[in-house]
Design a protein around this motif. Structure first.
Motif, PDB file in Angstrom:
ATOM      1  N   LEU A 290     -73.070  45.877  16.040  1.00  0.00           N
ATOM      2  CA  LEU A 290     -74.381  45.280  15.804  1.00  0.00           C
ATOM      3  C   LEU A 290     -75.347  45.733  16.887  1.00  0.00           C
ATOM      4  O   LEU A 290     -75.084  45.555  18.078  1.00  0.00           O
ATOM      5  CB  LEU A 290     -74.280  43.751  15.809  1.00  0.00           C
ATOM      6  N   LEU A 291     -76.457  46.345  16.481  1.00  0.00           N
ATOM      7  CA  LEU A 291     -77.524  46.735  17.400  1.00  0.00           C
ATOM      8  C   LEU A 291     -78.667  45.738  17.271  1.00  0.00           C
ATOM      9  O   LEU A 291     -79.265  45.597  16.199  1.00  0.00           O
ATOM     10  CB  LEU A 291     -78.020  48.148  17.076  1.00  0.00           C
ATOM     11  N   ILE A 318     -71.419  44.367  20.284  1.00  0.00           N
ATOM     12  CA  ILE A 318     -72.851  44.071  20.191  1.00  0.00           C
ATOM     13  C   ILE A 318     -73.598  44.899  21.226  1.00  0.00           C
ATOM     14  O   ILE A 318     -73.273  44.865  22.413  1.00  0.00           O
ATOM     15  CB  ILE A 318     -73.126  42.571  20.429  1.00  0.00           C
ATOM     16  N   ILE A 319     -74.581  45.642  20.770  1.00  0.00           N
ATOM     17  CA  ILE A 319     -75.464  46.408  21.648  1.00  0.00           C
ATOM     18  C   ILE A 319     -76.829  45.721  21.637  1.00  0.00           C
ATOM     19  O   ILE A 319     -77.393  45.481  20.573  1.00  0.00           O
ATOM     20  CB  ILE A 319     -75.616  47.856  21.170  1.00  0.00           C
ATOM     21  N   ILE A 320     -77.351  45.409  22.814  1.00  0.00           N
ATOM     22  CA  ILE A 320     -78.675  44.796  22.919  1.00  0.00           C
ATOM     23  C   ILE A 320     -79.571  45.743  23.709  1.00  0.00           C
ATOM     24  O   ILE A 320     -79.255  46.112  24.840  1.00  0.00           O
ATOM     25  CB  ILE A 320     -78.628  43.427  23.615  1.00  0.00           C
ATOM     26  N   VAL A 321     -80.679  46.142  23.099  1.00  0.00           N
ATOM     27  CA  VAL A 321     -81.669  46.988  23.770  1.00  0.00           C
ATOM     28  C   VAL A 321     -82.930  46.156  23.978  1.00  0.00           C
ATOM     29  O   VAL A 321     -83.517  45.644  23.012  1.00  0.00           O
ATOM     30  CB  VAL A 321     -81.996  48.252  22.951  1.00  0.00           C
ATOM     31  N   GLY A 322     -83.335  46.001  25.231  1.00  0.00           N
ATOM     32  CA  GLY A 322     -84.560  45.289  25.540  1.00  0.00           C
ATOM     33  C   GLY A 322     -85.719  46.265  25.621  1.00  0.00           C
ATOM     34  O   GLY A 322     -85.653  47.257  26.352  1.00  0.00           O
ATOM     35  N   VAL A 323     -86.791  46.013  24.859  1.00  0.00           N
ATOM     36  CA  VAL A 323     -87.963  46.883  24.878  1.00  0.00           C
ATOM     37  C   VAL A 323     -89.138  46.131  25.482  1.00  0.00           C
ATOM     38  O   VAL A 323     -89.194  44.898  25.441  1.00  0.00           O
ATOM     39  CB  VAL A 323     -88.322  47.389  23.463  1.00  0.00           C
ATOM     40  N   GLY A 324     -90.064  46.886  26.068  1.00  0.00           N
ATOM     41  CA  GLY A 324     -91.238  46.273  26.665  1.00  0.00           C
ATOM     42  C   GLY A 324     -91.050  45.914  28.130  1.00  0.00           C
ATOM     43  O   GLY A 324     -89.983  46.144  28.715  1.00  0.00           O
ATOM     44  N   GLN A 354     -73.056  45.015  25.358  1.00  0.00           N
ATOM     45  CA  GLN A 354     -73.654  45.985  26.270  1.00  0.00           C
ATOM     46  C   GLN A 354     -75.161  45.866  26.161  1.00  0.00           C
ATOM     47  O   GLN A 354     -75.729  46.014  25.078  1.00  0.00           O
ATOM     48  CB  GLN A 354     -73.212  47.409  25.907  1.00  0.00           C
ATOM     49  N   PHE A 355     -75.819  45.541  27.292  1.00  0.00           N
ATOM     50  CA  PHE A 355     -77.277  45.404  27.312  1.00  0.00           C
ATOM     51  C   PHE A 355     -77.888  46.468  28.215  1.00  0.00           C
ATOM     52  O   PHE A 355     -77.389  46.736  29.307  1.00  0.00           O
ATOM     53  CB  PHE A 355     -77.703  44.025  27.816  1.00  0.00           C
TER      54      PHE A 355
END
Length: 424
Positions: A290-291, A318-324, A354-355
């Motif tokens: 899950l992205l 679970i992959i978490i990408v923080g934008v901004g 993984q963040f």
């Protein structure tokens, strides 16, 4: 005709190596093997060139040092510590290849005195404990251990299922304004699109049907304006699948035109969505990734932790990408590298999150291709280990390898048909 041609195949990774030369044949059967380091998180392009060249020198029978033991001092009966060496490094997969063992008397000045040597093979050592009669060297034990890799499971048929979840909360800004993280510029991808494409283009190569569920959360949906934290980007809740990453990108852009950004930011619904599917297939035949791409503070932190702890026993990452530019303290807390996440006194069975903040991987010169490559490499690097931790703890072995590909012989030519065609 080229029946006397000498063929050589060259495989390049800037470049990589060359095979032996096969003389006098139009159907060369190359034997030399090439060992490449495999990286799940990168796209590794190979180029194969077929050349007609003069023969090159192959293996000449000389020995190459593959291991040195520690020095055991002040004894005439040394016992060396056990060591581990890959079969590939020991004999390049040739079980009968000669392995020479040399024994030296160590000297401080480096002038070590040669005591003697003997030869054996991997096959001989692995059969049983044995004593080598020269200089009374005894093999105390030899254990052959097979280390299964991520690719062993993929080749054995394990299916990777990729799901995308995108943050549509109002904190991202009005998508029609250039200041929005969701702004659709005609000249370049926004951060959401770059993160989606960077990760998706790597993972899609492991999905045979290239059909990906794409979800959104934190928006008001037409026609009644209800808030949803688990809606299909393509507008079809019964079938949220999109065709390839391009299909996901198209559904994302269409959603921006139809939904209203709102809030709050809830992660647990999309995590539970994927967990429901993962809980139904725990035999190792499928693994779910899950992205989640989001811009800020998680407002259902307690529920999200509980969802992750529950999902940690499932075939899921679970992959978490923080934008901004926001602070991502909550997302950092979910990444269990330093401290295993817990909920209501229960700890996660394994680290599945993984963040990374996307801003740390953006190229300062504006090279978006480089930015996406850096991001994908970072967020995907842990996936193989997380995958293997699930399989190993449950004793799941890879499925049998598919039979080797055998090309079909060309169809026989019908002389009568040939003559008829020639007349036309």
């Amino acid at each position: 005709m080229l029946y006397d041609s000498d063929c050589q195949l060259s495989m390049s990774v800037c470049p990589f190596g060359r095979t032996e030369v096969i003389d006098n044949t139009l159907n060369p059967d190359f034997v030399r093997k090439f060992i490449l380091d495999y990286f799940f998180e990168e796209r590794q392009n190979l180029r194969f060139d077929l050349r007609l060249e003069k023969p090159l020198t192959n293996e000449d029978g000389s020995y190459t040092i593959c291991h040195k033991t520690e020095v055991v001092k002040n004894t005439l009966d040394p016992v060396w510590q056990a060591f581990k060496i890959p079969v590939r490094a020991l004999c390049n997969g040739d079980y009968d290849r000669s392995i020479k063992v040399e024994v030296y008397d160590w000297d401080r000045d480096g002038g070590h005195d040669f005591i003697g040597e003997f030869s054996t093979s991997y096959r001989e050592m692995s059969r049983s404990q044995s004593q080598f009669h020269v200089y009374e060297v005894t093999l105390l034990s030899c254990l052959v251990d097979t280390e299964l890799s991520f690719l062993d499971y993929i080749r054995g048929g394990t299916q990777i299922n990729f799901t995308v979840a995108i943050d549509f909360t109002a904190s991202n800004g009005n998508p029609s304004q250039p200041t929005s993280l969701h702004y659709m510029s005609p000249y370049q991808l926004n951060d959401y699109a770059m993160a989606l494409r960077a990760v998706g283009e790597i993972i899609q190569d492991y999905d045979s049907d290239k059909m990906f569920p794409a979800l959104g959360f934190g928006a008001k949906l037409p026609p009644d304006g209800r808030v949803s934290h688990e809606f299909a980007l393509n507008g079809n809740p019964q079938n949220p699948y999109c065709t390839g990453i391009e299909g996901v990108m198209e559904a994302y852009y269409q959603s921006l035109k139809s939904v209203r950004l709102y809030g709050p930011t809830h992660f647990s619904p999309v995590i539970n969505h994927v967990a429901r599917y993962a809980s139904a297939v725990t035999d190792g035949s499928q693994y779910f990734i899950l992205l989640i791409i989001s811009d800020g503070v998680i407002t259902d932190m307690a529920q999200t932790k509980e969802s992750i702890v529950n999902a940690s026993s499932l075939p899921m990452s679970i992959i978490i990408v923080g934008v901004g530019p926001a602070e991502f303290d909550e997302m950092i807390e979910l990444d269990g590298d330093e401290e295993r996440i817990s909920s209501q006194g229960r700890y996660a069975e394994r680290d599945i999150v993984q963040f990374v903040p996307f801003r740390d991987y953006i190229d300062r010169r504006g090279n978006h291709i480089l930015s996406m490559a850096r991001l994908a490499k970072e967020v995907l690097a842990e996936i193989p280990d997380q995958f293997l931790s699930y399989m190993r703890t449950r004793g799941i072995k890879p499925g049998p390898l598919p039979p080797p590909y055998t090309p079909c012989p060309p169809p026989a030519i019908n002389p009568l048909l040939t003559r008829r065609v020639s007349r036309i």
